[in-house]
Scaffold this active site. Structure first.
Site, PDB file in Angstrom:
ATOM      1  N   HIS A 188      -7.914  -1.680   5.477  1.00  0.00           N
ATOM      2  CA  HIS A 188      -7.105  -0.562   5.968  1.00  0.00           C
ATOM      3  C   HIS A 188      -7.775   0.732   5.526  1.00  0.00           C
ATOM      4  O   HIS A 188      -8.782   0.706   4.815  1.00  0.00           O
ATOM      5  CB  HIS A 188      -5.682  -0.681   5.401  1.00  0.00           C
ATOM      6  CG  HIS A 188      -4.654   0.128   6.132  1.00  0.00           C
ATOM      7  ND1 HIS A 188      -4.603   0.220   7.502  1.00  0.00           N
ATOM      8  CD2 HIS A 188      -3.621   0.892   5.673  1.00  0.00           C
ATOM      9  CE1 HIS A 188      -3.589   0.981   7.857  1.00  0.00           C
ATOM     10  NE2 HIS A 188      -2.994   1.414   6.762  1.00  0.00           N
ATOM     11  N   ASP A 235       5.664   4.806   5.176  1.00  0.00           N
ATOM     12  CA  ASP A 235       6.615   3.880   5.813  1.00  0.00           C
ATOM     13  C   ASP A 235       6.815   2.613   4.991  1.00  0.00           C
ATOM     14  O   ASP A 235       7.686   1.802   5.311  1.00  0.00           O
ATOM     15  CB  ASP A 235       6.171   3.536   7.240  1.00  0.00           C
ATOM     16  CG  ASP A 235       4.760   2.997   7.340  1.00  0.00           C
ATOM     17  OD1 ASP A 235       3.890   3.489   6.601  1.00  0.00           O
ATOM     18  OD2 ASP A 235       4.514   2.095   8.168  1.00  0.00           O
ATOM     19  N   HIS A 295       0.851  -1.187   0.000  1.00  0.00           N
ATOM     20  CA  HIS A 295       0.000   0.000   0.000  1.00  0.00           C
ATOM     21  C   HIS A 295       0.887   1.237   0.000  1.00  0.00           C
ATOM     22  O   HIS A 295       2.111   1.135   0.116  1.00  0.00           O
ATOM     23  CB  HIS A 295      -0.971  -0.015   1.183  1.00  0.00           C
ATOM     24  CG  HIS A 295      -0.344   0.064   2.538  1.00  0.00           C
ATOM     25  ND1 HIS A 295       0.457  -0.933   3.058  1.00  0.00           N
ATOM     26  CD2 HIS A 295      -0.390   1.035   3.494  1.00  0.00           C
ATOM     27  CE1 HIS A 295       0.860  -0.591   4.271  1.00  0.00           C
ATOM     28  NE2 HIS A 295       0.366   0.604   4.549  1.00  0.00           N
ATOM     29  N   HIS A 312       5.802  -4.783  11.902  1.00  0.00           N
ATOM     30  CA  HIS A 312       5.119  -3.482  11.998  1.00  0.00           C
ATOM     31  C   HIS A 312       4.825  -3.186  13.466  1.00  0.00           C
ATOM     32  O   HIS A 312       3.709  -2.818  13.845  1.00  0.00           O
ATOM     33  CB  HIS A 312       3.835  -3.503  11.154  1.00  0.00           C
ATOM     34  CG  HIS A 312       3.376  -2.146  10.725  1.00  0.00           C
ATOM     35  ND1 HIS A 312       2.526  -1.371  11.476  1.00  0.00           N
ATOM     36  CD2 HIS A 312       3.652  -1.412   9.618  1.00  0.00           C
ATOM     37  CE1 HIS A 312       2.283  -0.232  10.853  1.00  0.00           C
ATOM     38  NE2 HIS A 312       2.957  -0.232   9.709  1.00  0.00           N
ATOM     39  N   HIS A 365       1.201   4.009   1.982  1.00  0.00           N
ATOM     40  CA  HIS A 365       1.629   4.797   3.136  1.00  0.00           C
ATOM     41  C   HIS A 365       3.152   4.921   3.134  1.00  0.00           C
ATOM     42  O   HIS A 365       3.869   3.992   2.735  1.00  0.00           O
ATOM     43  CB  HIS A 365       1.136   4.177   4.442  1.00  0.00           C
ATOM     44  CG  HIS A 365      -0.277   4.543   4.748  1.00  0.00           C
ATOM     45  ND1 HIS A 365      -1.104   3.778   5.536  1.00  0.00           N
ATOM     46  CD2 HIS A 365      -1.031   5.625   4.372  1.00  0.00           C
ATOM     47  CE1 HIS A 365      -2.292   4.357   5.639  1.00  0.00           C
ATOM     48  NE2 HIS A 365      -2.271   5.474   4.944  1.00  0.00           N
TER      49      HIS A 365
END
Length: 307
Positions: free
Chosen positions: A141, A67, A63, A271, A65
């Site tokens: 998410h 990070d 995805h 994570h 994001h």
């Protein structure tokens, strides 16, 4: 096959954890590494390993994001000067990834000396890389986030050398020919290859999740069942179910409870939030069974062949 966790932090890095990057080491099987997500410190992490960027030919982004992607422009640029010249690379990721990279490279006037193929992913997609089947599943998410399942093809069993010798067939190039054929002839007699093979070797199955709330959908559970290893996020570890849900992330006990009836050989939870002190983590890890691991940077786990 090995799993290398090069970044295990959630959102923000800490002194001991960098943001998300995972290497699926299949050098012994197909002579390359699969890279899943590219946290901003990936280049520095790679320098501390023997992993060659030129053998990373496929990148899988779960995805968008930061990070999970902020290290991607730097990695792609550096690969051009680390043996990657002229070696094609394929990047799989959600809609918007190519646009972001195009803008980044345009503004920074970056050019690559190898071709890059971008594949925009969606729920249920299936791909094949050499002898590995790849299946995708959309997760839960706050932006589109995906599960990648990597499944090796099954392999023929080993040749029964003693049985071949009993027929008078001695070791040599003919053994390779026999294994690749359905039937073969020796001394004017036709044989079926299957009669000289051991049990089929089952391909390994690795399920690597992007960020997600725990998923209870039966189709999802069937998809990840019988995995040799499931890699799942565990941003929360201490029963903070409500907070995990509010932030679209997972709490480890909830995940394990949902998946308790699955046949899974090993879990790796990554994570990890930096809110947890080392003393808490140490005690938490000590209380886990051997088949459940909490990731740390440079964790390396072998996934043996099925027998």
């Amino acid at each position: 096959m090995y799993i290398n966790i090069l970044g295990s932090a959630a959102g923000l890095p800490s002194k001991t954890r960098k943001t998300q990057s995972i290497i699926l080491d299949m050098v012994n099987e197909i002579n390359e590494y699969f890279l899943i997500d590219v946290g901003e410190a990936l280049q520095h992490q790679l320098l501390k390993t023997s992993i060659k960027p030129s053998k990373i030919n496929h990148v899988f982004i779960t995805h968008l994001h930061g990070d999970h992607i902020y290290g991607l422009p730097g990695f792609l640029s550096s690969r051009a000067h680390q043996g990657g010249e002229g070696k094609p690379l394929t990047v799989y990721g959600p809609k918007g990834l190519k646009e972001w990279l195009d803008i980044t490279f345009s503004v920074s006037e970056t050019t690559l000396n190898y071709p890059v193929d971008f594949i925009e992913i969606s729920d249920g997609d299936q791909f094949k890389v050499k002898n590995v089947d790849i299946t995708l599943k959309k997760l839960n998410h706050n932006i589109d986030s995906f599960l990648y399942i990597f499944k090796e093809e099954n392999q023929k069993g080993a040749l029964n050398v003693d049985k071949l010798k009993s027929e008078g067939i001695q070791p040599g190039p003919i053994y390779s020919e026999i294994k690749e054929s359905e039937t073969f002839m020796y001394n004017n007699k036709v044989y079926f290859t299957k009669d000289f093979l051991g049990p089929e070797i089952k391909g390994r199955k690795i399920a690597i999740h992007g960020d997600t709330r725990p998923v209870e959908d039966i189709n999802y559970l069937n998809l990840i069942n019988h995995s040799d290893c499931i890699i799942h996020e565990a941003t929360f570890l201490d029963y903070e179910y409500e907070k995990a849900n509010d932030y679209y992330h997972s709490e480890i006990h909830k995940v394990l409870d949902i998946q308790k009836d699955l046949n899974v050989k090993k879990y790796i939870f990554t994570h990890i939030s930096n809110r947890y002190e080392e003393d808490f983590l140490r005690q938490f890890i000590n209380n886990l069974p051997n088949d459940i691991l909490i990731a740390h940077d440079f964790l390396k786990v072998e996934i043996p062949r099925k027998i």
